[in-house]
Design a protein around this motif. Sequence first.
Motif, mmCIF file in Angstrom:
data_model
loop_
_atom_site.group_PDB
_atom_site.id
_atom_site.type_symbol
_atom_site.label_atom_id
_atom_site.label_comp_id
_atom_site.label_asym_id
_atom_site.label_seq_id
_atom_site.Cartn_x
_atom_site.Cartn_y
_atom_site.Cartn_z
ATOM 1 N N SER A 1 104.692 39.615 55.693
ATOM 2 C CA SER A 1 106.342 39.541 55.227
ATOM 3 C C SER A 1 106.511 39.324 56.320
ATOM 4 O O SER A 1 107.946 38.167 56.170
ATOM 5 C CB SER A 1 106.397 40.266 54.972
ATOM 6 N N ILE A 2 107.077 39.371 57.526
ATOM 7 C CA ILE A 2 107.961 39.366 58.741
ATOM 8 C C ILE A 2 107.576 38.519 59.544
ATOM 9 O O ILE A 2 107.827 37.687 59.563
ATOM 10 C CB ILE A 2 107.736 40.278 59.629
ATOM 11 N N MET B 1 96.521 48.218 54.989
ATOM 12 C CA MET B 1 96.939 47.129 54.709
ATOM 13 C C MET B 1 98.324 46.687 54.905
ATOM 14 O O MET B 1 98.622 46.239 54.381
ATOM 15 C CB MET B 1 95.856 47.060 53.181
ATOM 16 N N VAL B 2 98.481 48.160 54.513
ATOM 17 C CA VAL B 2 100.413 48.260 54.147
ATOM 18 C C VAL B 2 100.724 47.831 55.013
ATOM 19 O O VAL B 2 101.562 46.548 54.700
ATOM 20 C CB VAL B 2 101.308 49.827 53.579
ATOM 21 N N THR B 3 100.338 48.595 56.241
ATOM 22 C CA THR B 3 100.687 47.678 57.781
ATOM 23 C C THR B 3 100.949 46.130 57.983
ATOM 24 O O THR B 3 101.885 45.555 57.997
ATOM 25 C CB THR B 3 100.139 48.255 58.567
ATOM 26 N N LEU C 1 112.131 33.335 44.989
ATOM 27 C CA LEU C 1 110.979 33.676 45.135
ATOM 28 C C LEU C 1 110.426 34.617 46.473
ATOM 29 O O LEU C 1 109.448 35.695 45.978
ATOM 30 C CB LEU C 1 110.441 31.937 46.187
ATOM 31 N N LEU C 2 111.754 35.022 47.328
ATOM 32 C CA LEU C 2 111.832 35.248 48.512
ATOM 33 C C LEU C 2 111.651 36.783 47.898
ATOM 34 O O LEU C 2 111.080 37.738 48.126
ATOM 35 C CB LEU C 2 112.529 35.594 49.823
ATOM 36 N N GLY D 1 109.081 42.063 47.266
ATOM 37 C CA GLY D 1 109.269 42.965 46.409
ATOM 38 C C GLY D 1 107.484 43.441 45.953
ATOM 39 O O GLY D 1 107.137 44.675 45.444
ATOM 40 N N GLY D 2 106.632 42.710 45.621
ATOM 41 C CA GLY D 2 105.635 42.494 44.543
ATOM 42 C C GLY D 2 104.839 43.020 46.293
ATOM 43 O O GLY D 2 103.817 44.537 46.112
ATOM 44 N N PHE D 3 105.311 42.751 47.564
ATOM 45 C CA PHE D 3 104.726 43.649 48.357
ATOM 46 C C PHE D 3 104.648 44.938 48.462
ATOM 47 O O PHE D 3 104.261 46.092 48.930
ATOM 48 C CB PHE D 3 104.615 42.557 50.112
ATOM 49 N N ILE D 4 105.810 45.029 48.401
ATOM 50 C CA ILE D 4 106.661 47.107 48.401
ATOM 51 C C ILE D 4 105.927 47.306 47.553
ATOM 52 O O ILE D 4 105.756 48.901 48.083
ATOM 53 C CB ILE D 4 108.055 46.610 48.487
ATOM 54 N N MET D 5 106.080 46.693 46.425
ATOM 55 C CA MET D 5 105.548 47.814 45.069
ATOM 56 C C MET D 5 104.277 48.457 45.763
ATOM 57 O O MET D 5 103.381 49.051 45.082
ATOM 58 C CB MET D 5 106.226 47.354 43.726
ATOM 59 N N LEU D 6 102.898 47.140 45.697
ATOM 60 C CA LEU D 6 102.300 47.180 45.977
ATOM 61 C C LEU D 6 101.240 48.224 46.801
ATOM 62 O O LEU D 6 101.010 49.707 47.160
ATOM 63 C CB LEU D 6 101.105 46.121 46.832
ATOM 64 N N SER D 7 103.091 48.160 48.329
ATOM 65 C CA SER D 7 102.231 49.688 49.188
ATOM 66 C C SER D 7 102.015 51.229 48.894
ATOM 67 O O SER D 7 101.652 51.722 48.965
ATOM 68 C CB SER D 7 103.292 49.009 50.050
#
Length: 320
Positions: A236-237, A228-230, A265-266, A271-277
Amino acid sequence: MAVLSIVLPAYNEEQNIGNTAKVLAELLERQGIEYELVFISDGSVDGTYEEILKAAKENPNVKGAQFSRNFGKEAGIFAGLELATGDAVIVMDCDLQHPPEVIPQMWEKWQNGAEIVEGIKSDRGKESLGYKLSAGLFYRIMSRLIRIDMSASSDFKLLDRKVVNVLLELPERNTFFRALTFWAGFQKETVEYEVQARKYGESKWSFWSLMKYAISNATSFSTMPLQMVTVFGAVSILGSVILFIQTLVRYFMGASVEGFTTVILLILIIGGFIMLSLGIIGHYIARVYEEVKGRPKYIISRVTDNVAGNVTGAWKRERR
Ligand code: UDP
Ligand code: MG
């Protein structure tokens, strides 16, 4: 003659032990099945182990062990498998929510060649709505992640000696008994049963312990969360490519891009995605760390006299 072992993990079940031992003994003697009952007190802090000793004194076919602390039901099941000496082993709850009347059916299927007999719930019985919801969610998440339909399966099953030996050989600490029998393969039969109401005491699961159990089992059986991280990264990309094109178009149309809000916002989203991952990856690293330490699944502090051989961590034989 073939011997049936019944493994019963018990955590603070002092009210259930005596009754369960009596009910099972009566049933199996009536059926003419040679048996042993293996009670594992999972670090109970009430009189559970004393009740096991009492039952063992009354019936030589009863044996048991006490853990040094609460290690969880999985550990209890595996300790029971280790102590069991039968040609077939049934694992069941010691609160009689798994109806004993199903045992002769399982036994018969085993005699006819089945190597695993799965108990399938036809009904979860009388349980609170909150419990039903959380247990339901738990099984839905599980079935999704490990791609095995778990919704009706339970820990109530019969295993042939071969299967027990396979499970005992597994080196991993974080086991998930229910799914491991699917993973192991072998010839399977099923028996339907209705979950009974608990006779004495109360359920040991809270919403949070069930959630923890779900996450721990999902990650011990699946690497899907890591993938899911991928997916997060890809999303995001894709988002940034769309934004880039939009910005370019507006630039050529002569409009300036308003910056500040977009940037904040970005940063928040990415940042949220990165921390979750990182959290997901961290969880797996923690699991690897736990496995690498190689600590035992459980520590047995006491066993009844009739437990033979070396038991992990058993340091004291009990006098009866
Ligand atoms: N159990 C255990 N260790 C624990 C929690 C539960 O050995 O940490 C045992 C418990 O004594 C019972 C079985 O696991 O025999 C099922 O637990 P419970 O009845 O509380 O769960 P439910 O039937 O509500 O799913
Ligand atoms: Mg129960």
